[in-house]
Design an enzyme around this catalytic site. Sequence first.
Site, PDB file in Angstrom:
ATOM      1  N   ILE A  13       0.830  -1.210   0.000  1.00  5.08           N
ATOM      2  CA  ILE A  13       0.000   0.000   0.000  1.00  5.08           C
ATOM      3  C   ILE A  13       0.863   1.260   0.000  1.00  5.08           C
ATOM      4  O   ILE A  13       0.535   2.251  -0.663  1.00  5.08           O
ATOM      5  CB  ILE A  13      -0.965  -0.018   1.207  1.00  5.08           C
ATOM      6  CG1 ILE A  13      -2.034  -1.098   1.004  1.00  5.08           C
ATOM      7  CG2 ILE A  13      -1.612   1.346   1.411  1.00  5.08           C
ATOM      8  CD1 ILE A  13      -2.928  -1.323   2.197  1.00  5.08           C
ATOM      9  N   TYR A  32       0.631  -7.257  17.532  1.00  2.00           N
ATOM     10  CA  TYR A  32       0.329  -6.476  16.336  1.00  2.00           C
ATOM     11  C   TYR A  32      -0.934  -5.634  16.551  1.00  2.00           C
ATOM     12  O   TYR A  32      -0.966  -4.436  16.224  1.00  2.00           O
ATOM     13  CB  TYR A  32       0.134  -7.400  15.131  1.00  2.00           C
ATOM     14  CG  TYR A  32      -0.261  -6.667  13.867  1.00  2.00           C
ATOM     15  CD1 TYR A  32       0.678  -5.975  13.117  1.00  2.00           C
ATOM     16  CD2 TYR A  32      -1.584  -6.641  13.434  1.00  2.00           C
ATOM     17  CE1 TYR A  32       0.322  -5.281  11.969  1.00  2.00           C
ATOM     18  CE2 TYR A  32      -1.963  -5.955  12.283  1.00  2.00           C
ATOM     19  CZ  TYR A  32      -0.996  -5.280  11.557  1.00  2.00           C
ATOM     20  OH  TYR A  32      -1.365  -4.598  10.433  1.00  2.00           O
ATOM     21  N   THR A  60      -1.125  -7.839   0.703  1.00  2.00           N
ATOM     22  CA  THR A  60       0.217  -7.322   0.976  1.00  2.00           C
ATOM     23  C   THR A  60       0.901  -8.296   1.922  1.00  2.00           C
ATOM     24  O   THR A  60       0.364  -9.347   2.253  1.00  2.00           O
ATOM     25  CB  THR A  60       0.148  -5.929   1.644  1.00  2.00           C
ATOM     26  OG1 THR A  60      -0.392  -6.080   2.972  1.00  2.00           O
ATOM     27  CG2 THR A  60      -0.732  -4.968   0.847  1.00  2.00           C
TER      28      THR A  60
END
Length: 270
Positions: free
Chosen positions: A21, A172, A201
Amino acid sequence: MSSAVSPASRTVLVTGATSGIGWETARLLAERGDTVIVHAPDQESGDDAIVRLTAAGTDTLRLRLAVADFSRLDEVRAMATRIAEEHPVLDVLVNNAAVVAPEQRTMTADGNELSLQVNFLAAYLLTHELAGPLSARPGSRVVNVSSSMHRTASISWNDPQRTKRYSRLAAYAQSQLALTVFAREQAPWTSVSVHPGVCDTGLLPLYAHEGDSAVEGAERVVRLCDPATELVAGAYYDRTALSPAAPVAMEERTVRRLRKLADQLVAKAG
Protein backbone atom coordinates in the site's frame (compact mmCIF):
# COMPACT_ATOMS: atom_id res chain seq x y z
CA MET A 1 -6.59 35.32 -5.05
CA SER A 2 -7.38 31.91 -3.64
CA SER A 3 -5.24 30.70 -0.75
CA ALA A 4 -5.84 27.08 -1.67
CA VAL A 5 -2.75 24.95 -2.05
CA SER A 6 -2.32 23.73 -5.60
CA PRO A 7 -1.61 20.01 -5.83
CA ALA A 8 1.68 20.65 -7.63
CA SER A 9 3.07 22.50 -4.62
CA ARG A 10 2.22 19.88 -2.00
CA THR A 11 4.85 17.76 -0.29
CA VAL A 12 3.90 14.37 1.14
CA LEU A 13 5.93 11.87 3.17
CA VAL A 14 4.88 8.22 2.91
CA THR A 15 6.53 5.81 5.34
CA GLY A 16 6.97 2.18 4.42
CA ALA A 17 6.83 3.11 0.74
CA THR A 18 8.95 0.33 -0.74
CA SER A 19 6.10 -2.15 -1.22
CA GLY A 20 2.38 -2.81 -0.89
CA ILE A 21 0.00 0.00 0.00
CA GLY A 22 2.85 2.42 0.78
CA TRP A 23 4.46 2.02 -2.65
CA GLU A 24 1.11 2.37 -4.43
CA THR A 25 0.25 5.41 -2.29
CA ALA A 26 3.52 7.07 -3.28
CA ARG A 27 2.86 6.28 -6.95
CA LEU A 28 -0.69 7.65 -6.90
CA LEU A 29 0.29 10.83 -5.04
CA ALA A 30 3.16 11.56 -7.43
CA GLU A 31 0.79 10.90 -10.33
CA ARG A 32 -1.48 13.62 -8.90
CA GLY A 33 1.40 16.10 -8.95
CA ASP A 34 2.63 15.93 -5.36
CA THR A 35 6.28 15.86 -4.39
CA VAL A 36 6.55 12.53 -2.58
CA ILE A 37 9.18 11.66 -0.01
CA VAL A 38 9.51 7.89 -0.28
CA HIS A 39 10.60 6.35 3.02
CA ALA A 40 12.59 3.13 2.96
CA PRO A 41 14.20 1.12 5.77
CA ASP A 42 17.54 0.96 3.91
CA GLN A 43 19.23 2.46 0.87
CA GLU A 44 18.97 -0.65 -1.32
CA SER A 45 15.21 -1.11 -0.95
CA GLY A 46 14.74 2.64 -1.35
CA ASP A 47 16.71 2.79 -4.59
CA ASP A 48 14.74 -0.21 -5.86
CA ALA A 49 11.41 1.46 -4.99
CA ILE A 50 12.42 4.61 -6.89
CA VAL A 51 13.47 2.53 -9.93
CA ARG A 52 10.13 0.70 -9.91
CA LEU A 53 8.16 3.94 -9.50
CA THR A 54 10.02 5.47 -12.44
CA ALA A 55 9.44 2.33 -14.53
CA ALA A 56 5.72 2.64 -13.70
CA GLY A 57 5.70 6.09 -15.28
CA THR A 58 6.28 8.28 -12.24
CA ASP A 59 8.12 11.55 -12.88
CA THR A 60 11.47 11.13 -11.09
CA LEU A 61 11.52 14.86 -10.32
CA ARG A 62 8.53 14.32 -8.04
CA LEU A 63 10.33 11.72 -5.91
CA ARG A 64 12.68 12.11 -2.95
CA LEU A 65 14.15 9.26 -0.91
CA ALA A 66 14.39 9.18 2.89
CA VAL A 67 16.04 6.25 4.65
CA ALA A 68 15.58 5.13 8.26
CA ASP A 69 15.31 1.75 9.93
CA PHE A 70 12.29 2.16 12.22
CA SER A 71 13.64 -0.49 14.56
CA ARG A 72 16.22 2.18 15.50
CA LEU A 73 14.70 5.37 16.89
CA ASP A 74 17.96 7.29 16.43
CA GLU A 75 17.55 6.74 12.69
CA VAL A 76 13.96 8.03 12.87
CA ARG A 77 15.19 11.21 14.58
CA ALA A 78 17.99 11.67 12.05
CA MET A 79 15.61 11.20 9.12
CA ALA A 80 13.17 13.74 10.58
CA THR A 81 16.00 16.27 10.94
CA ARG A 82 17.06 15.79 7.31
CA ILE A 83 13.48 16.08 6.03
CA ALA A 84 12.81 19.22 8.08
CA GLU A 85 15.95 20.84 6.65
CA GLU A 86 15.13 19.94 3.05
CA HIS A 87 11.34 20.39 3.26
CA PRO A 88 10.38 23.20 5.67
CA VAL A 89 6.76 22.68 4.59
CA LEU A 90 5.18 19.24 4.81
CA ASP A 91 1.53 19.05 3.77
CA VAL A 92 0.81 15.39 4.47
CA LEU A 93 2.45 12.64 6.52
CA VAL A 94 1.23 9.10 5.84
CA ASN A 95 2.28 6.83 8.71
CA ASN A 96 2.06 3.56 6.81
CA ALA A 97 5.19 1.59 7.77
CA ALA A 98 4.34 -1.67 9.52
CA VAL A 99 5.74 -5.10 10.26
CA VAL A 100 4.07 -8.33 11.26
CA ALA A 101 4.93 -9.16 14.85
CA PRO A 102 7.33 -12.15 14.81
CA GLU A 103 6.35 -15.57 16.19
CA GLN A 104 8.90 -15.08 18.97
CA ARG A 105 8.92 -11.85 20.94
CA THR A 106 11.66 -9.71 19.42
CA MET A 107 13.14 -6.64 21.10
CA THR A 108 14.73 -3.68 19.34
CA ALA A 109 18.05 -2.14 20.37
CA ASP A 110 15.93 0.60 21.98
CA GLY A 111 14.33 -1.95 24.31
CA ASN A 112 10.89 -2.11 22.71
CA GLU A 113 8.90 -5.00 21.28
CA LEU A 114 9.49 -4.86 17.52
CA SER A 115 5.94 -4.30 16.23
CA LEU A 116 5.16 -1.76 18.95
CA GLN A 117 8.19 0.28 17.91
CA VAL A 118 8.02 -0.01 14.12
CA ASN A 119 4.24 0.27 13.83
CA PHE A 120 3.57 2.90 16.48
CA LEU A 121 6.48 4.44 18.39
CA ALA A 122 8.40 5.34 15.22
CA ALA A 123 5.29 7.01 13.79
CA TYR A 124 4.69 8.82 17.09
CA LEU A 125 8.27 10.08 17.22
CA LEU A 126 8.43 11.00 13.53
CA THR A 127 5.18 12.98 13.68
CA HIS A 128 6.32 14.99 16.71
CA GLU A 129 9.81 15.54 15.25
CA LEU A 130 8.18 16.93 12.07
CA ALA A 131 5.87 19.29 13.98
CA GLY A 132 7.59 22.34 12.43
CA PRO A 133 7.09 21.39 8.76
CA LEU A 134 3.60 20.02 9.49
CA SER A 135 2.61 23.31 11.17
CA ALA A 136 4.12 25.51 8.46
CA ARG A 137 1.01 25.73 6.30
CA PRO A 138 -2.69 25.53 7.20
CA GLY A 139 -4.55 22.39 6.19
CA SER A 140 -1.79 19.84 6.76
CA ARG A 141 -2.79 16.25 7.50
CA VAL A 142 -1.46 13.15 9.20
CA VAL A 143 -2.97 9.88 8.01
CA ASN A 144 -2.25 6.83 10.16
CA VAL A 145 -2.74 3.61 8.22
CA SER A 146 -4.21 1.44 10.94
CA SER A 147 -6.26 -1.74 10.98
CA SER A 148 -9.65 -3.12 11.90
CA MET A 149 -7.67 -5.43 14.20
CA HIS A 150 -7.42 -2.53 16.64
CA ARG A 151 -10.94 -3.55 17.70
CA THR A 152 -9.64 -6.84 19.10
CA ALA A 153 -6.78 -5.17 20.96
CA SER A 154 -5.95 -3.90 24.39
CA ILE A 155 -2.97 -1.83 25.41
CA SER A 156 -1.03 -3.65 28.11
CA TRP A 157 -0.29 -0.54 30.16
CA ASN A 158 1.76 -2.36 32.82
CA ASP A 159 3.58 -4.57 30.32
CA PRO A 160 3.54 -2.87 26.88
CA GLN A 161 6.50 -5.01 25.77
CA ARG A 162 4.45 -8.14 26.55
CA THR A 163 7.20 -9.82 28.51
CA LYS A 164 4.75 -11.96 30.49
CA ARG A 165 2.30 -13.05 27.81
CA TYR A 166 3.34 -12.67 24.20
CA SER A 167 1.18 -13.42 21.19
CA ARG A 168 2.09 -12.08 17.76
CA LEU A 169 -1.55 -11.26 17.02
CA ALA A 170 -2.02 -9.45 20.34
CA ALA A 171 1.23 -7.53 19.88
CA TYR A 172 0.33 -6.48 16.34
CA ALA A 173 -3.23 -5.53 17.34
CA GLN A 174 -1.89 -3.48 20.27
CA SER A 175 0.32 -1.50 17.87
CA GLN A 176 -2.67 -0.81 15.62
CA LEU A 177 -4.83 0.31 18.54
CA ALA A 178 -2.06 2.66 19.65
CA LEU A 179 -1.82 4.10 16.13
CA THR A 180 -5.60 4.61 16.05
CA VAL A 181 -5.61 6.33 19.46
CA PHE A 182 -2.65 8.50 18.42
CA ALA A 183 -4.75 10.00 15.61
CA ARG A 184 -6.98 11.51 18.30
CA GLU A 185 -4.17 13.52 19.88
CA GLN A 186 -4.81 17.23 19.46
CA ALA A 187 -2.37 18.95 17.11
CA PRO A 188 -2.09 21.96 14.76
CA TRP A 189 -2.76 19.57 11.88
CA THR A 190 -5.68 17.22 11.17
CA SER A 191 -4.97 13.61 12.11
CA VAL A 192 -7.07 10.60 11.16
CA SER A 193 -6.62 6.84 11.06
CA VAL A 194 -7.81 4.48 8.35
CA HIS A 195 -8.29 0.77 7.85
CA PRO A 196 -7.58 0.51 4.11
CA GLY A 197 -9.27 -2.88 3.85
CA VAL A 198 -7.84 -6.37 3.95
CA CYS A 199 -5.35 -6.16 1.10
CA ASP A 200 -3.01 -8.54 -0.65
CA THR A 201 0.22 -7.32 0.98
CA GLY A 202 2.81 -8.77 3.32
CA LEU A 203 0.36 -8.35 6.20
CA LEU A 204 -2.37 -10.44 4.53
CA PRO A 205 -1.61 -13.69 6.43
CA LEU A 206 -2.71 -11.96 9.64
CA TYR A 207 -6.18 -11.45 8.21
CA ALA A 208 -7.18 -13.86 5.48
CA HIS A 209 -6.08 -15.86 2.44
CA GLU A 210 -7.13 -13.24 -0.08
CA GLY A 211 -7.91 -9.55 -0.12
CA ASP A 212 -8.28 -6.39 -2.17
CA SER A 213 -5.36 -5.25 -4.29
CA ALA A 214 -2.74 -2.95 -2.77
CA VAL A 215 -3.88 -0.32 -5.30
CA GLU A 216 -7.42 -0.37 -3.88
CA GLY A 217 -6.06 0.05 -0.37
CA ALA A 218 -3.81 2.89 -1.51
CA GLU A 219 -6.69 4.68 -3.22
CA ARG A 220 -8.51 4.80 0.15
CA VAL A 221 -5.42 6.29 1.80
CA VAL A 222 -4.87 8.82 -1.00
CA ARG A 223 -8.49 9.94 -0.72
CA LEU A 224 -7.78 11.09 2.84
CA CYS A 225 -4.66 12.95 1.67
CA ASP A 226 -6.69 14.92 -0.88
CA PRO A 227 -7.44 18.49 0.28
CA ALA A 228 -10.79 18.17 -1.47
CA THR A 229 -11.80 15.45 1.03
CA GLU A 230 -13.16 16.96 4.22
CA LEU A 231 -11.85 15.16 7.28
CA VAL A 232 -13.18 14.82 10.80
CA ALA A 233 -10.22 15.42 13.10
CA GLY A 234 -9.32 12.35 15.14
CA ALA A 235 -11.72 10.15 13.20
CA TYR A 236 -11.31 6.53 12.15
CA TYR A 237 -12.22 5.52 8.59
CA ASP A 238 -13.02 1.98 7.54
CA ARG A 239 -12.01 2.00 3.86
CA THR A 240 -13.96 5.09 2.70
CA ALA A 241 -16.59 5.24 5.46
CA LEU A 242 -16.41 7.23 8.66
CA SER A 243 -16.64 4.56 11.33
CA PRO A 244 -16.63 4.47 15.13
CA ALA A 245 -13.29 3.30 16.46
CA ALA A 246 -13.12 0.79 19.31
CA PRO A 247 -14.73 2.32 22.43
CA VAL A 248 -11.42 2.38 24.33
CA ALA A 249 -9.87 4.43 21.51
CA MET A 250 -12.55 7.08 21.94
CA GLU A 251 -11.73 7.75 25.60
CA GLU A 252 -9.76 10.92 26.33
CA ARG A 253 -8.12 9.12 29.24
CA THR A 254 -6.69 6.57 26.81
CA VAL A 255 -5.26 9.35 24.63
CA ARG A 256 -3.54 10.92 27.65
CA ARG A 257 -2.22 7.59 28.97
CA LEU A 258 -0.85 6.62 25.57
CA ARG A 259 0.97 9.91 25.14
CA LYS A 260 2.57 9.50 28.57
CA LEU A 261 3.60 5.91 27.80
CA ALA A 262 4.93 6.77 24.33
CA ASP A 263 6.90 9.75 25.68
CA GLN A 264 8.51 7.46 28.28
CA LEU A 265 9.42 4.75 25.76
CA VAL A 266 10.77 7.22 23.21
CA ALA A 267 12.75 9.17 25.84
CA LYS A 268 14.25 5.92 27.12
CA ALA A 269 15.68 5.37 23.65
CA GLY A 270 16.90 8.95 23.23
